[in-house]
Design an enzyme around this catalytic site. Structure first.
Site, short mmCIF file in Angstrom:
data_model
loop_
_atom_site.label_atom_id
_atom_site.label_comp_id
_atom_site.label_asym_id
_atom_site.label_seq_id
_atom_site.Cartn_x
_atom_site.Cartn_y
_atom_site.Cartn_z
N SER A 11 0.75 -1.35 -0.01
CA SER A 11 0.11 0.11 -0.06
C SER A 11 0.94 1.24 0.00
O SER A 11 1.63 1.45 0.96
CB SER A 11 -0.80 -0.08 1.23
OG SER A 11 -1.43 1.15 1.20
N HIS A 36 -0.89 -1.36 -4.65
CA HIS A 36 -2.60 -0.95 -3.71
C HIS A 36 -2.60 0.60 -3.44
O HIS A 36 -1.62 1.12 -2.79
CB HIS A 36 -2.31 -1.56 -2.39
CG HIS A 36 -3.60 -1.66 -1.58
ND1 HIS A 36 -4.65 -2.39 -2.08
CD2 HIS A 36 -4.25 -0.92 -0.81
CE1 HIS A 36 -5.74 -2.11 -1.41
NE2 HIS A 36 -5.56 -1.13 -0.38
N ASP A 38 -4.79 3.42 -2.16
CA ASP A 38 -6.15 3.76 -1.12
C ASP A 38 -6.77 5.12 -1.56
O ASP A 38 -5.94 6.15 -1.22
CB ASP A 38 -5.60 3.62 0.14
CG ASP A 38 -5.27 2.17 0.93
OD1 ASP A 38 -6.06 1.48 0.71
OD2 ASP A 38 -4.15 1.89 1.18
N MET A 40 -9.49 7.73 -0.42
CA MET A 40 -10.36 8.02 0.39
C MET A 40 -10.91 9.38 0.28
O MET A 40 -10.33 10.21 -0.09
CB MET A 40 -9.56 8.01 2.05
CG MET A 40 -8.77 6.83 2.04
SD MET A 40 -7.81 6.80 3.95
CE MET A 40 -7.01 5.36 3.74
N HIS A 69 -8.41 0.57 -4.27
CA HIS A 69 -9.18 0.45 -2.99
C HIS A 69 -9.93 1.80 -2.81
O HIS A 69 -9.65 2.57 -2.37
CB HIS A 69 -8.41 -0.08 -1.83
CG HIS A 69 -9.38 -0.20 -0.96
ND1 HIS A 69 -8.54 -0.30 0.57
CD2 HIS A 69 -10.59 -0.36 -0.44
CE1 HIS A 69 -9.64 -0.70 1.52
NE2 HIS A 69 -10.72 -0.71 1.16
N MET A 71 -12.51 3.85 -0.92
CA MET A 71 -13.09 4.13 0.45
C MET A 71 -13.89 5.19 0.28
O MET A 71 -13.50 6.27 0.80
CB MET A 71 -12.12 4.04 1.53
CG MET A 71 -11.47 2.51 1.82
SD MET A 71 -10.06 2.79 2.72
CE MET A 71 -8.73 2.89 1.40
N MET A 142 -11.44 -6.40 5.31
CA MET A 142 -10.63 -5.27 6.16
C MET A 142 -10.42 -5.82 7.23
O MET A 142 -11.23 -6.41 8.28
CB MET A 142 -11.34 -4.13 6.31
CG MET A 142 -11.48 -3.14 5.03
SD MET A 142 -9.84 -2.74 4.32
CE MET A 142 -9.08 -1.64 5.35
N ASP A 177 -6.55 -6.44 4.45
CA ASP A 177 -6.01 -5.39 4.54
C ASP A 177 -6.03 -4.74 5.72
O ASP A 177 -7.30 -4.55 6.12
CB ASP A 177 -6.74 -4.60 3.40
CG ASP A 177 -6.04 -3.11 3.01
OD1 ASP A 177 -4.99 -2.68 3.86
OD2 ASP A 177 -6.53 -2.31 2.42
C1 DX5 Z 1 -6.36 1.37 5.23
C2 DX5 Z 1 -5.94 1.31 3.97
C3 DX5 Z 1 -4.78 0.23 3.97
C4 DX5 Z 1 -3.47 0.75 4.76
C5 DX5 Z 1 -2.82 -0.47 5.47
O1 DX5 Z 1 -7.82 2.08 5.26
O2 DX5 Z 1 -6.93 0.52 3.16
O3 DX5 Z 1 -4.56 -0.20 2.68
O4 DX5 Z 1 -2.59 1.33 4.00
O5 DX5 Z 1 -1.93 -0.04 5.92
P1 DX5 Z 1 -1.16 -1.20 7.13
O6 DX5 Z 1 -0.74 -2.23 6.46
O7 DX5 Z 1 0.00 -0.25 7.55
O8 DX5 Z 1 -2.20 -1.43 8.16
ZN ZN Z 2 -6.25 -0.35 1.32
#
Ligand code: DX5
Ligand code: ZN
Length: 216
Positions: A11, A36, A38, A40, A69, A71, A142, A177
């Site tokens: 990520s 990956h 993320d 948001m 991903h 969110m 998750m 994740d």
């Molecule tokens: C959290 C993200 C993850 C995040 C994971 O909401 O979806 O992808 O980057 O980070 P770690 O591996 O540090 O928990």
């Molecule tokens: Zn993620």
């Protein structure tokens, strides 16, 4: 029996956003499989990260599949821009979509020739996904509340993997994740996960290659 392939998806939330190209090369050379990303929106989760223009730029600097991903609320609205910007896997959250719209959303993602993923937050039961296991390419379980990197793994969430694997067609990818490291990754693989996302574990490691190897 041949060993099952595990897709490692570092990520970039834990990478240096001023040096994304450099940090993606670091994991490409160390045995990772996907990148990956993320996304948001500050509504579905409290944090705001990156969006379509960044995905478009990342597409130009990596040959690795972009595992995006979402969110975000209203994922339907953003399928086309993300697909056209180079997402190879587009995962939305079950909690962000009305039940009646889920099949159409999955169909829409796949119509761009990319993989469709559906994700559940820690408090969502795995059974809600059963009607969709035959039509999605990936389920993302998750193991932390989405929103931030560096949180601790919630082990009770990992048990959901088992329920999904037992009911899934053979080729379904089950990704986890949140709080993934060598130990927690092993727990998830034992339950049937075959893709691990890791941010802080990989980007925080002194030896990235070793960290990625330890997840496989
Ligand atoms: C959290 C993200 C993850 C995040 C994971 O909401 O979806 O992808 O980057 O980070 P770690 O591996 O540090 O928990
Ligand atoms: Zn993620």
């Amino acid at each position: 029996m041949t060993e099952q392939k595990i897709f490692i998806s570092p990520s970039i939330l834990s990478a240096d956003f001023a040096n994304l190209e450099r940090d993606i090369k670091k994991v490409e050379d160390c045995g990772a499989n996907w990148v990956h990303v993320d996304v948001m929106d500050g509504h579905f989760v409290p944090n705001i990260t990156i969006g379509v223009p960044v995905v478009k730029s990342l597409k130009k600097i990596t040959k690795f599949p972009l595992d995006v991903h979402l969110m975000i609320e209203n994922p339907d609205k953003y399928v086309e821009p993300f697909a056209k910007s180079g997402a190879d896997i587009l995962t939305f959250h079950y909690e962000a979509v009305k039940e009646n719209d889920i099949v159409n959303l999955i169909t829409k993602i796949k119509s761009f020739g990319i993989k469709a993923g559906i994700s559940i937050k820690p408090k969502t039961r795995p059974d809600v996904l059963l009607p969709y296991l035959d039509i999605v390419d990936m389920v993302l379980v998750m193991t932390v509340e989405p929103g931030f990197g560096g949180q601790s793994f919630m082990s009770d969430c990992a048990e959901k993997i088992k329920v999904i694997r037992q009911n899934a067609p053979e080729n379904l990818i089950i990704q986890v994740d949140g709080g993934i490291n060598a130990q927690t990754g092993k727990i998830c693989k034992d339950f049937g996960a075959n893709s691990l996302v890791a941010g802080s574990y990989i980007y925080g490691a002194n030896n990235i290659k070793q960290a990625i190897e330890s997840l496989k």
